[in-house]
Design an enzyme around this catalytic site. Structure first.
Site: not given
Length: 208
Positions: A28-29, A112, A133, A162
């Site tokens: 997913f990442f 969105e 981050s 999703e």
């Protein structure tokens, strides 16, 4: 007006040498190991430094504000990264989404807002662009405030494909600020947006 170079970082992108990038995970990442050398303040170059970098699409966040009603529209949803703490992993947040196509941040923001809240963004005001981050992740966020009509807004939203299960919350600004002060609001995107709104709110309301 030219910027004072003494206020800028001492080095730039040319002062980093990428030696190797090794994929560690694809899902997913993505996660990569990056080997680099970079210039040091006392002169010369560092030894080879290895870092794991979490690869994330750039994203947008949108704080929805109804100037007439002095209300803020937020979304509440489950966040896996917030599990394991003493507080709930269901967080209050701005509407948000990933930039994973040729769309501009403004286009993603409007889409969105519609998908997650059912609102129409009447006006978009850019707040900040920032790394949330950068010590571990390459995500870069564009944060907006959208002026909206919050009348008749609410309910459950999100895209089933999703796995989105989003509750829309419409709250008076004073109540949202109280949630910030008591620590209930605890994610950076919403904190940044609300501090901006607290500063700009009188000017936005004067435009009525």
């Amino acid at each position: 007006m030219s910027q004072d170079r003494t206020l800028q970082p001492c080095f730039d992108a040319s002062d980093v040498e990428r030696l190797e990038e090794i994929p560690l995970h694809r899902g997913f990442f993505n996660l990569d190991r990056v080997d680099v050398r970079y210039r040091q303040y006392q002169g010369g170059w560092s030894e080879t430094v290895s870092r794991e970098v979490f690869r994330h699409h750039d994203a947008v966040g949108v704080l929805l504000y109804d100037v007439e009603r002095d209300e803020v529209v937020l979304v509440e949803q489950f966040r896996a990264g917030a599990m394991g703490r003493s507080f709930s992993p269901w967080l209050l947040e701005p509407a948000a989404g990933l930039i994973d196509s040729s769309e501009s941040p403004e286009e993603v923001a409007r889409r969105e807002v519609s998908e997650e809240t059912g609102c129409r963004a009447e006006e978009l005001l850019e707040i900040h662009r920032y790394f949330p981050s950068p010590g571990a992740c390459d995500e870069y966020i564009t944060l907006f405030c959208a002026l909206v009509d919050a009348g008749n807004v609410g309910g459950i939203h999100g895209l089933e494909e999703e796995h989105e299960d989003i509750m829309v919350r419409v709250l008076p600004f004073r109540d949202v600020w109280g949630l910030l002060e008591d620590g209930t609001i605890n994610n950076a995107m919403l904190l940044i947006a609300l501090y901006w709104l607290a500063r700009e709110r009188p000017a936005l309301r004067a435009r009525r």
